[in-house]
Design a protein around this motif. Sequence first.
Motif, PDB file in Angstrom:
ATOM      1  N   GLN A  56       0.855  -1.198   0.000  1.00  0.00           N
ATOM      2  CA  GLN A  56       0.000   0.000   0.000  1.00  0.00           C
ATOM      3  C   GLN A  56       0.886   1.242   0.000  1.00  0.00           C
ATOM      4  OE1 GLN A  56      -1.519  -1.288   3.547  1.00  0.00           O
ATOM      5  NE2 GLN A  56      -3.176  -2.479   2.667  1.00  0.00           N
ATOM      6  N   TYR A  96     -12.671  -1.291  -0.084  1.00  0.00           N
ATOM      7  CA  TYR A  96     -11.725  -2.309  -0.549  1.00  0.00           C
ATOM      8  C   TYR A  96     -11.630  -3.511   0.390  1.00  0.00           C
ATOM      9  CZ  TYR A  96      -9.642   1.621  -3.233  1.00  0.00           C
ATOM     10  OH  TYR A  96      -9.407   2.672  -4.066  1.00  0.00           O
ATOM     11  N   CYS A  97     -12.033  -3.326   1.624  1.00  0.00           N
ATOM     12  CA  CYS A  97     -11.630  -4.252   2.690  1.00  0.00           C
ATOM     13  C   CYS A  97     -11.972  -5.718   2.420  1.00  0.00           C
ATOM     14  CB  CYS A  97     -12.245  -3.826   4.017  1.00  0.00           C
ATOM     15  SG  CYS A  97     -11.633  -2.233   4.550  1.00  0.00           S
ATOM     16  N   CYS A 100      -9.580  -7.065  -0.218  1.00  0.00           N
ATOM     17  CA  CYS A 100      -8.231  -6.947   0.338  1.00  0.00           C
ATOM     18  C   CYS A 100      -7.977  -8.036   1.379  1.00  0.00           C
ATOM     19  CB  CYS A 100      -8.067  -5.564   0.964  1.00  0.00           C
ATOM     20  SG  CYS A 100      -6.518  -5.325   1.821  1.00  0.00           S
ATOM     21  N   ARG A 104      -5.449 -11.266   1.224  1.00  0.00           N
ATOM     22  CA  ARG A 104      -4.456 -11.432   2.294  1.00  0.00           C
ATOM     23  C   ARG A 104      -4.582 -12.826   2.921  1.00  0.00           C
ATOM     24  NH1 ARG A 104      -4.946  -6.622   5.422  1.00  0.00           N
ATOM     25  NH2 ARG A 104      -6.813  -7.505   6.300  1.00  0.00           N
ATOM     26  N   CYS A 185      -4.261   0.336   9.462  1.00  0.00           N
ATOM     27  CA  CYS A 185      -4.752  -0.477   8.346  1.00  0.00           C
ATOM     28  C   CYS A 185      -5.598   0.407   7.440  1.00  0.00           C
ATOM     29  CB  CYS A 185      -5.572  -1.653   8.869  1.00  0.00           C
ATOM     30  SG  CYS A 185      -6.083  -2.831   7.605  1.00  0.00           S
ATOM     31  N   ASN A 186      -5.200   1.666   7.277  1.00  0.00           N
ATOM     32  CA  ASN A 186      -6.042   2.538   6.452  1.00  0.00           C
ATOM     33  C   ASN A 186      -5.225   3.301   5.414  1.00  0.00           C
ATOM     34  OD1 ASN A 186      -4.659   4.219   8.076  1.00  0.00           O
ATOM     35  ND2 ASN A 186      -6.424   5.105   9.120  1.00  0.00           N
ATOM     36  N   CYS A 188      -4.580   2.425   2.590  1.00  0.00           N
ATOM     37  CA  CYS A 188      -5.164   2.234   1.268  1.00  0.00           C
ATOM     38  C   CYS A 188      -6.168   3.335   0.939  1.00  0.00           C
ATOM     39  CB  CYS A 188      -5.885   0.907   1.263  1.00  0.00           C
ATOM     40  SG  CYS A 188      -7.022   0.838   2.622  1.00  0.00           S
ATOM     41  N   SER A 190      -9.153   3.318   1.848  1.00  0.00           N
ATOM     42  CA  SER A 190     -10.478   2.716   1.667  1.00  0.00           C
ATOM     43  C   SER A 190     -11.485   3.398   2.590  1.00  0.00           C
ATOM     44  CB  SER A 190     -10.412   1.236   2.014  1.00  0.00           C
ATOM     45  OG  SER A 190     -11.664   0.644   1.860  1.00  0.00           O
TER      46      SER A 190
END
Length: 247
Positions: A56, A96-97, A100, A104, A185-186, A188, A190
């Motif tokens: 990312q 996206y999560c 994504c 993963r 975790c952000n 990206c 999203s």
Amino acid sequence: MGKAIADHKLIADGDRIMVAMSGGKDSYAMMTLLADVQKRAPVDYELIAVHVDQVQPGYNGTPLVKWLDAFGVRYEIVKEDTYSIVVDKIAEGKTYCSLCSRLRRGILYTTAKRLGCNKVALGHHREDTVETLLLNLFFAGKLAAMPPKLESDEGGIEVIRPLIYCAEADLAAFAVEQGYPIMPCNLCGSQSQAQRKQMKALLETLELTHPHVKQNMLAALGNVNPTHLFDRTIGRLAPPPARLTVL
Ligand code: SF4
């Protein structure tokens, strides 16, 4: 965590467990606690931490690597550009999560097989499972949550969730106490997971007046009464054999 491991037989002698490390507070706590229990456990098991660098923009895995080095556990950082795939496949403005995390998860299973791990430990906690229960109930029309143990679709690998009984607030407090270098975790960009956030807010509101709501929901997941539901594929309400089906 110990109670969840005992109740659901999550760990057995000879296990080689891949600990999925996202860099979030829960995965750090899981690693710390699994390593701590390992010292006192009556069974022998191995732990290997694995983190996926999904390329990312702005990603920097250095804090996690430093922590893993200092902690002294065997680990691997797997670099795979899922970010480009997600951006390519998901329409602009959509979250996206889901894709994504599916990508993963696939990488984690492949890595687990390569490393000879028979189990993958994920850091989902009490709130994750009860929020998932509500999401499935309200938006998918099914009764399902996150189980403590599940055979993955990738045969031979079992997914375990040792933190499934742990309250998120306790893990957050533990993370502060331990001073974990938490990675967001952000990166990206999203959108936030709106429905999950709604479920979280709903539960928090309920807990203001009924402080045991989440704990009761967790208890309910282990106290299912199928005869008081009406899934025709379960028990005495099973549908008739196909040959009797009237078309
Ligand atoms: S916030 Fe970004 S990196 Fe985290 S799961 Fe969602 S899409 Fe993936």
